[in-house]
Enzyme design. Structure first.
Site, PDB file in Angstrom:
ATOM      1  N   TYR A 130       1.122  -1.083  -0.233  1.00  0.00           N
ATOM      2  CA  TYR A 130      -0.039   0.124  -0.268  1.00  0.00           C
ATOM      3  C   TYR A 130       0.830   1.029   0.155  1.00  0.00           C
ATOM      4  O   TYR A 130       1.046   1.603  -0.629  1.00  0.00           O
ATOM      5  CB  TYR A 130      -0.886  -0.227   0.952  1.00  0.00           C
ATOM      6  N   SER A 131       1.163   1.745   1.148  1.00  0.00           N
ATOM      7  CA  SER A 131       2.223   2.191   1.596  1.00  0.00           C
ATOM      8  C   SER A 131       3.133   2.964   0.302  1.00  0.00           C
ATOM      9  O   SER A 131       3.797   1.930  -0.007  1.00  0.00           O
ATOM     10  CB  SER A 131       3.003   3.030   2.608  1.00  0.00           C
ATOM     11  N   GLU A 246      -7.992  -5.030   8.536  1.00  0.00           N
ATOM     12  CA  GLU A 246      -7.125  -4.477   9.259  1.00  0.00           C
ATOM     13  C   GLU A 246      -6.868  -3.709  10.907  1.00  0.00           C
ATOM     14  O   GLU A 246      -6.580  -3.183  11.937  1.00  0.00           O
ATOM     15  CB  GLU A 246      -5.985  -3.383   8.653  1.00  0.00           C
TER      16      GLU A 246
END
Length: 395
Positions: A130-131, A246
């Site tokens: 993701y990041s 999450e």
């Protein structure tokens, strides 16, 4: 909401305790206790996952139709508490708790049939892409591109803070497939083979001196379009669904175990001097933490009650994520005070990057440094407070 265990729940708790007593080896328990974050080294987590899988308990939240035990919310909570009490290794959450439920909900029948059994068995070990540099909490800024080329996408770009990428053989990631669309509209959710040509992994050594995080680079990496979850350019929908898992989970069982260990150690004399509980300021901080963890547990029971009756817990998940991670940080600060000058003593790790010698059994400095990230990952706590302000207060 009844907080007392029913007779059948007490029977289930006793069954779990007996299973842990018979199957959790001293080596696996030691590996679980040595973990300095929620991620346990796969040399301990994977053997434990195989033991649980053989019993049908590897994925407590999964429904029976996909290989889970089909437990109630209270059974899941009891199981989490007993595993924390016994010191069982945490299972890697990326597959079992995150991408697995996404594949169940958004995947095709073929994707479910192929990936879900491999997630349960541990054959596939996952990381999250993701990041990126410049796209952390604000994922809509991500720039890693996936260009269409026949039956494949060709990926170029990078990801950062990728936990356990050096162990993983699969990644679930967000890529930009339409650079001209509005930021949240041009993103696609892909399953990426980490062994594919063009994937490069570089370690990031954290403040504790441990290799848990990584940078991942993609140089013309080809991914079959059959590995797309959901529709092209609709990855934001899949990502939001995944974040519910999450940010969820149970914090209180593990936090309560940590506090009990700290109280026990603080009650004993040591070569450092009299019991730390004799210090009124430390005793007050410990008591305050214990009270707040009980409050977190009540909130977790509220969430379990809502889920068991088919309701959406809504902003309670953001509340739990915020309170749970910030309480974890406060507890690790107590552990650091308890360890005193022993806390930063380094010892060699098998990976050569070091950790902390646990003279009183708590790896205090490494845990403290690792917990600093807890209020950032999964959506920073500032973002969670914005969610609560909007949904609860109407701001």
């Amino acid at each position: 909401m009844n907080l007392e265990l029913e007779d059948d729940e007490i029977q289930f708790r006793d069954e779990v305790r007996a299973f842990l007593r018979d199957n959790l080896t001293p080596e696996l328990a030691a590996g679980g206790r040595s973990a300095t974050s929620v991620f346990c080294d796969p040399q301990y987590s994977l053997p434990w996952q195989r033991i649980l899988h053989a019993r049908g308990w590897a994925a407590p939240t999964w429904p029976k139709e996909f290989g889970g035990p089909g437990w109630s919310e209270m059974q899941r909570y009891i199981f989490a508490e007993e595993c924390a009490r016994a010191g069982a290794p945490n299972l890697a959450p990326m597959g079992l708790r995150m991408v697995g439920p996404c594949i169940m909900h958004h995947g095709t029948p073929e994707q479910r049939a192929y990936y879900l059994p491999r997630i349960l068995s541990g054959e596939d070990y996952w990381c999250q892409g993701y990041s990126e540099p410049g796209a952390g909490s604000d994922l809509a800024n991500l720039r890693t591109r996936a260009d269409s080329d026949g039956d494949h996408y060709v990926i170029n770009g990078s990801k950062i803070w990728t936990t356990h990428a050096h162990f993983a053989n699969m990644m679930f990631g967000l890529v930009r497939t339409d650079p001209d669309a509005k930021p949240q509209k041009g993103i696609t959710f892909l399953l990426i083979d980490m062994k594919a040509p063009g994937v490069t992994i570089r370690p990031i050594i954290n403040l504790a001196g441990e290799h848990e995080l990584n940078e991942v680079f993609f140089d013309n990496v080809r991914v079959p379009k059959a590995n797309r979850i959901g529709a092209e350019n609709d990855g934001w929908t899949v990502a939001k669904y995944l974040l519910e898992f999450e940010r969820g989970g149970s914090f209180a069982p593990a936090l309560r175990v940590c506090l009990k260990r700290i109280r026990a150690a603080a009650s004993a004399e040591s070569e450092l001097g009299p019991p730390l509980l004799d210090d009124s300021a430390f005793a007050a901080r410990l008591a305050s933490a214990e009270i707040k963890v009980e409050a977190i547990q009540i909130t977790e029971h509220r969430v379990a009650s809502a889920l068991s009756s088919g309701q959406n817990p809504g902003p309670l998940s953001s509340m739990l994520k915020t309170q749970g991670t910030e309480m974890l940080q406060k507890i690790e600060e107590l552990g650091l005070d308890l360890a005193a000058h022993y806390a930063p003593v380094a010892r060699a790790h098998a990976n050569g990057h070091g950790a902390n010698e646990p003279p009183i059994g708590n790896d205090a400095a490494a845990r403290y440094f690792n917990s600093r990230a807890a209020s950032i990952y999964g959506g920073s706590n500032e973002i969670q407070r914005n969610i609560m302000a909007r949904l609860v207060l109407g701001l």
